[in-house]
Design a protein around this motif. Structure first.
Motif, PDB file in Angstrom:
ATOM      1  N   TYR A  66      -2.952  -7.523   3.296  1.00 59.04           N
ATOM      2  CA  TYR A  66      -2.380  -6.420   3.482  1.00 59.04           C
ATOM      3  C   TYR A  66      -2.517  -5.586   2.504  1.00 59.04           C
ATOM      4  CZ  TYR A  66      -0.416  -7.394   8.306  1.00 59.04           C
ATOM      5  OH  TYR A  66      -0.120  -7.492   9.283  1.00 59.04           O
ATOM      6  N   LEU A  67      -3.165  -4.591   2.327  1.00 56.28           N
ATOM      7  CA  LEU A  67      -3.196  -3.429   1.312  1.00 56.28           C
ATOM      8  C   LEU A  67      -2.759  -2.171   1.635  1.00 56.28           C
ATOM      9  CD1 LEU A  67      -6.758  -4.665  -0.377  1.00 56.28           C
ATOM     10  CD2 LEU A  67      -4.332  -5.418  -1.357  1.00 56.28           C
ATOM     11  N   ILE A  68      -1.655  -1.824   1.457  1.00 58.77           N
ATOM     12  CA  ILE A  68      -1.203  -0.565   1.791  1.00 58.77           C
ATOM     13  C   ILE A  68      -0.533   0.456   0.717  1.00 58.77           C
ATOM     14  CG2 ILE A  68       0.693   0.500   3.397  1.00 58.77           C
ATOM     15  CD1 ILE A  68       0.932  -2.616   4.340  1.00 58.77           C
ATOM     16  N   ASP A  69      -1.064   1.428   0.928  1.00 60.77           N
ATOM     17  CA  ASP A  69      -0.544   2.556  -0.374  1.00 60.77           C
ATOM     18  C   ASP A  69       0.819   3.146   0.060  1.00 60.77           C
ATOM     19  OD1 ASP A  69      -0.697   4.703   1.674  1.00 60.77           O
ATOM     20  OD2 ASP A  69      -2.093   5.964   0.236  1.00 60.77           O
ATOM     21  N   PRO A  70       1.345   3.919  -0.784  1.00 55.43           N
ATOM     22  CA  PRO A  70       2.690   4.292  -0.925  1.00 55.43           C
ATOM     23  C   PRO A  70       2.972   5.140   0.270  1.00 55.43           C
ATOM     24  CG  PRO A  70       1.927   4.399  -3.133  1.00 55.43           C
ATOM     25  CD  PRO A  70       0.739   4.161  -2.357  1.00 55.43           C
ATOM     26  N   GLY A  91       1.520   4.643   3.370  1.00 58.48           N
ATOM     27  CA  GLY A  91       1.235   3.830   4.497  1.00 58.48           C
ATOM     28  C   GLY A  91      -0.275   3.588   5.066  1.00 58.48           C
ATOM     29  N   GLY A  92      -0.743   4.157   4.134  1.00 54.06           N
ATOM     30  CA  GLY A  92      -2.375   4.074   4.327  1.00 54.06           C
ATOM     31  C   GLY A  92      -2.976   2.476   4.135  1.00 54.06           C
ATOM     32  N   THR A 135     -11.705   1.328   6.151  1.00 56.61           N
ATOM     33  CA  THR A 135     -10.860   2.392   5.394  1.00 56.61           C
ATOM     34  C   THR A 135     -10.793   2.190   3.897  1.00 56.61           C
ATOM     35  OG1 THR A 135      -8.952   0.842   6.071  1.00 56.61           O
ATOM     36  CG2 THR A 135      -9.568   2.767   7.592  1.00 56.61           C
ATOM     37  N   ASP A 136     -10.458   3.045   3.449  1.00 51.10           N
ATOM     38  CA  ASP A 136     -10.498   3.064   1.826  1.00 51.10           C
ATOM     39  C   ASP A 136      -9.230   3.001   1.363  1.00 51.10           C
ATOM     40  OD1 ASP A 136      -8.929   5.567   1.977  1.00 51.10           O
ATOM     41  OD2 ASP A 136     -10.603   6.907   1.372  1.00 51.10           O
ATOM     42  N   ASP A 137      -8.893   3.150   0.165  1.00 42.82           N
ATOM     43  CA  ASP A 137      -7.543   2.765  -0.544  1.00 42.82           C
ATOM     44  C   ASP A 137      -6.410   3.529   0.123  1.00 42.82           C
ATOM     45  OD1 ASP A 137      -8.835   1.184  -2.216  1.00 42.82           O
ATOM     46  OD2 ASP A 137      -8.576   2.276  -4.019  1.00 42.82           O
ATOM     47  N   LYS A 138      -6.664   4.760   0.650  1.00 45.86           N
ATOM     48  CA  LYS A 138      -5.618   5.607   1.355  1.00 45.86           C
ATOM     49  C   LYS A 138      -5.780   5.486   2.862  1.00 45.86           C
ATOM     50  CE  LYS A 138      -5.670   9.188  -2.505  1.00 45.86           C
ATOM     51  NZ  LYS A 138      -5.987  10.362  -2.656  1.00 45.86           N
ATOM     52  N   GLY A 139      -6.365   4.658   3.250  1.00 45.12           N
ATOM     53  CA  GLY A 139      -6.697   4.257   4.776  1.00 45.12           C
ATOM     54  C   GLY A 139      -7.516   5.123   5.571  1.00 45.12           C
ATOM     55  N   ALA A 140      -8.112   6.010   4.835  1.00 47.74           N
ATOM     56  CA  ALA A 140      -9.182   7.116   5.385  1.00 47.74           C
ATOM     57  C   ALA A 140     -10.443   6.467   5.768  1.00 47.74           C
ATOM     58  CB  ALA A 140      -9.269   8.326   4.560  1.00 47.74           C
TER      59      ALA A 140
END
Length: 232
Positions: free
Chosen positions: A61-65, A67-68, A183-188
């Motif tokens: 799980y790699l989730i940014d601040p 939620g991405g 998806t990238d680091d921000k979930g985009a």
């Protein structure tokens, strides 16, 4: 069909954006994890600790601040094959720091896949499609590079393990069409050149599962689609 009529048909299709996805719309959006991020124990290293260390981060799980959610694979289910694979496009999976980099990858069947060892340790990359071995490559030295392209004959999710390092894990999604993204680091994510139509869009994550949405792509304007995952 005579040559003049065939030319008119091709021109009309190109204007409408239906041949090879030319001038089609894009599907754009984000994949979010809406719950409190899971507490993940570090990965225990059981071999070659002198190089790999005693533990490694758990990258499932790699989730940014915001939620991405990184490393979700978003794709059109059973999409038409409008654009053939580029046989010169190179995809690379590296053994780096006793992990697979990238951990999650996606490619179109017919593209090249190369495996590279960046570590001064023996790695034996073993890939499975369901329970069937697709390829097994021994990379004994740093900077060893091997081709896996000719072994990939079917679309599907290849699971990557290492026969010498039990904790190593990765996935390569092989599609028979070009309508997918990771998806990238921000979930985009963004999937370009999609012809008008109604599609089933899926988002896959190695631990969180699969989410599905039915979408309609129109001739004008991009389509915004967001996915949400939560704790099981």
């Amino acid at each position: 069909m005579n040559a003049q009529l065939l030319s008119l048909v091709l021109i009309a299709a190109l204007v409408g954006g239906t041949v090879g996805g030319v001038d089609g719309a894009s599907i754009v959006g984000e994949v979010k994890f809406t719950d409190t991020p899971p507490r993940l124990a570090a990965v225990k290293v059981t071999k070659d600790q002198d190089y790999c260390g005693a533990t490694l981060p758990n990258d499932s799980y790699l989730i940014d601040p915001n939620g991405g959610l990184k490393n979700a694979v978003v794709f059109i289910e059973a999409a038409p094959v409008t654009t053939p694979a580029d046989p010169q496009k190179l995809n690379v999976i590296e053994n780096s720091g006793c992990r697979y980099v990238p951990r999650i990858h996606a490619m179109q069947k017919g593209e090249r896949l190369r495996i590279r060892n960046n570590d001064p340790k023996l790695h034996i990359l073993h890939s499975y499609l369901q329970q069937k071995t697709v390829f097994m490559l021994s990379l004994p030295f740093k900077n060893t590079i091997l081709e896996a392209t000719h072994k990939i004959r079917d679309a599907g999710i290849l699971k990557l393990v290492c026969d010498t390092h039990a904790w190593m894990l990765g996935y390569v999604h092989v599609f028979d069409h070009p309508f997918f993204a990771v998806t990238d680091d921000k979930g985009a994510f963004s999937i370009a050149n999609v012809a008008p139509g109604t599609y089933t869009l899926k988002a896959w994550h190695e631990e969180a599962g699969v989410r599905i949405q039915e979408i309609t792509v129109l001739e004008d304007g991009d389509v915004r689609v967001d996915f949400q995952f939560s704790n099981k």
